[in-house]
Design an enzyme around this catalytic site. Structure first.
Site, PDB file in Angstrom:
ATOM      1  CB  ALA A  10      -0.925  -0.011   1.218  1.00 20.15           C
ATOM      2  CE1 TYR A 101       1.021  -5.968  -5.880  1.00 16.09           C
ATOM      3  CE2 TYR A 101      -0.151  -8.067  -5.734  1.00 16.09           C
ATOM      4  CZ  TYR A 101       0.988  -7.347  -6.052  1.00 16.09           C
ATOM      5  OH  TYR A 101       2.103  -7.996  -6.525  1.00 16.09           O
ATOM      6  CG  ASN A 225      -3.167   1.461 -11.479  1.00 15.32           C
ATOM      7  OD1 ASN A 225      -2.639   1.406 -10.373  1.00 15.32           O
ATOM      8  ND2 ASN A 225      -3.156   0.444 -12.321  1.00 15.32           N
ATOM      9  CG  HIS A 361     -46.709  20.814   7.074  1.00 17.52           C
ATOM     10  ND1 HIS A 361     -47.681  20.040   6.496  1.00 17.52           N
ATOM     11  CD2 HIS A 361     -47.344  21.589   7.982  1.00 17.52           C
ATOM     12  CE1 HIS A 361     -48.857  20.341   7.022  1.00 17.52           C
ATOM     13  NE2 HIS A 361     -48.671  21.281   7.921  1.00 17.52           N
ATOM     14  CE1 TYR A 364     -33.263  21.358  14.584  1.00 21.61           C
ATOM     15  CE2 TYR A 364     -33.800  22.921  16.333  1.00 21.61           C
ATOM     16  CZ  TYR A 364     -32.985  21.926  15.818  1.00 21.61           C
ATOM     17  OH  TYR A 364     -31.895  21.493  16.540  1.00 21.61           O
TER      18      TYR A 364
END
Length: 453
Positions: A10, A101, A225, A361, A364
């Site tokens: 790596a 790999y 790659n 609707h 928050y």
């Protein structure tokens, strides 16, 4: 049983990624490529995982700090053989060493188990694959059917370039064998690098048997790659995940437009619409429906839950027969009880919504506890933050909160209370009270609208 250690290469920079991120940290399904390889090594019950690192080593160690790997520095990148030489001092003579790999993330434990099982007692086993177009890969050289060498593309003669069986780079041999051969490597080749593939010729020279196992799936051994190859691996990975879910009874409206970036468990008759992304740990009950464009991360959905289109849920638990959305956002720490309803353009954070309660609707809700059968009117805001600290809002059962109400925390609204529309609540409200705080309505007779001058 012979113990196994794994070496993962790596150290590469990944120049063709055009990125500051080390190549092996680029993600497949939201997880670094090298993490996929580490997880596969764990499935093999590897005694030790040696991770060869170089470019971007600090970032690599930071991102993988929780992984049980032995970090091995390759200060200069002088080839695959040179990388293995850095790890060789850690090899026990009597263990098997498997070389993988970090940029080939889709290799499976099943394939690797076959490779390990095929390794001769005195010899080496390597994984190969046959390609229609083998350009760029090392060719497998055979004599009388036996593998005698691997020749890299730039060192191959015209006849060897016609060979379609190529080396994947994945191989397994004993620690003693690897240490012996690695000490004899040289860099007398067109690239001036130390090739791990040269050990195949050494094994033949020493009379060792070389066993080749052909991978049946090219994508399993493909590396990335550049970003085009990375995208191809991503699409293949997602195709496999979708197929597994489809075969297990999940309806995915369009498998080509579905992403799984984690794990999912599910009940019966789950339906997932297009462009849904599932991340982290996902648990889906029976008869769950997830609408188009929704994103779920670390979420539990009970039976008969419906997530309507374009909703985003994270670290949340949704009780049975509840529904969410469309265009809703549930942030971490949200819990909806059975039959709760959260409608469009609602955001909820670190709050519980009781059974049968409705947040319809434009609302928050943050740091709140809301009881059962509560109605939260449109435009309601729990004002939970004073600029420095967060405070809690508590609403009892059977409360009605009118539209455009602000609840300034800390505040409690007891069961059965009614809040008139347009109110700003700064003090606790007793059970069954009606509270209205808006300015009285005035009527002005004969008023004239202003006109432009």
């Amino acid at each position: 049983m012979t113990q196994l250690s794994v070496v993962i290469l790596a150290a590469g920079k990944g120049t063709r990624m055009y990125s500051d991120l080390p190549k092996v940290l680029h993600p497949i399904a939201g997880k670094p490529m090298v993490k996929h390889v580490i997880d596969t090594a764990k499935q093999l019950s590897a005694k030790q995982i040696h991770l060869i690192y170089g470019h971007g080593g600090d970032l690599l160690q930071q991102r993988l700090s929780a992984e049980p790997v032995n970090w091995v520095l390759q200060a200069e990148q002088l080839g695959t053989g040179h990388a293995m030489q850095q790890a060789a001092p850690f090899f026990a003579d009597d263990e098997n060493i498997l070389m993988l790999y970090g940029d080939a993330p889709l290799i499976t434990a099943t394939t690797l188990e076959k490779l390990i099982a095929a390794k001769p007692e005195n010899g080496i086993a390597l994984l190969t694959v046959v390609l229609d177009n083998p350009t760029g890969y090392g060719r497998i050289i055979r004599e009388n059917g036996s593998v005698v060498a691997i020749v890299e593309q730039k060192d191959a003669n015209p006849e060897q370039l016609k060979i379609q069986e190529i080396n994947t780079g994945v191989m397994v041999a004993s620690g003693a064998s690897f240490k012996k051969w690695l000490s004899q490597l040289d860099n007398n080749n067109a690239q001036g690098e130390y090739y791990i593939t040269d050990v195949i010729a050494m094994a033949n020279r020493d009379g060792y048997k070389v066993e080749a196992v052909q991978a049946t799936n090219l994508m399993e051994v493909e590396g990335a790659n550049n970003r085009l190859q990375l995208a191809a691996l991503e699409r293949y990975y997602q195709k496999i995940q979708a197929e597994k879910l489809l075969l297990a009874g999940v309806t995915i409206i369009d498998p080509a437009r579905f992403d799984l970036r984690g794990t999912v468990t599910h009940g019966k008759d789950v339906v997932i619409d297009v462009n849904v992304i599932l991340e982290g740990s996902i648990q889906l009950g029976n008869n769950v429906k997830i609408g188009a464009g929704s994103v779920l991360k670390n979420v539990v959905l009970g039976d008969n839950v419906e997530i309507k289109p374009y909703s985003v849920l994270e670290d949340s638990v949704i009780g049975e027969s509840a529904d969410v959305g469309p265009f809703a956002r549930l942030r971490p720490g949200t819990e909806l009880a059975a039959k709760a309803h959260v409608g469009n353009f609602v955001e909820i954070k670190k709050s519980t919504i009781g059974e049968g309660s409705k947040v319809g609707h434009l609302t928050y809700i943050g740091d709140s506890e809301i009881g059962a059968n509560v109605n939260i009117g449109a435009g309601t805001i729990t004002c939970n933050y004073d600029g420095a600290n967060k405070f809690k809002t508590i609403i009892g059962d059977n409360v009605f909160v009118g539209s455009d109400t602000q609840l300034v925390a800390p505040v409690t609204v007891a069961s059965g209370a009614t809040i008139g529309a347009g109110s700003t609540i700064t003090k606790d409200v007793a059970a069954d009270e009606l509270v209205i705080t808006r300015v009285p309505q005035r009527h002005i007779q004969g008023w004239q609208r202003p006109t432009k001058k």
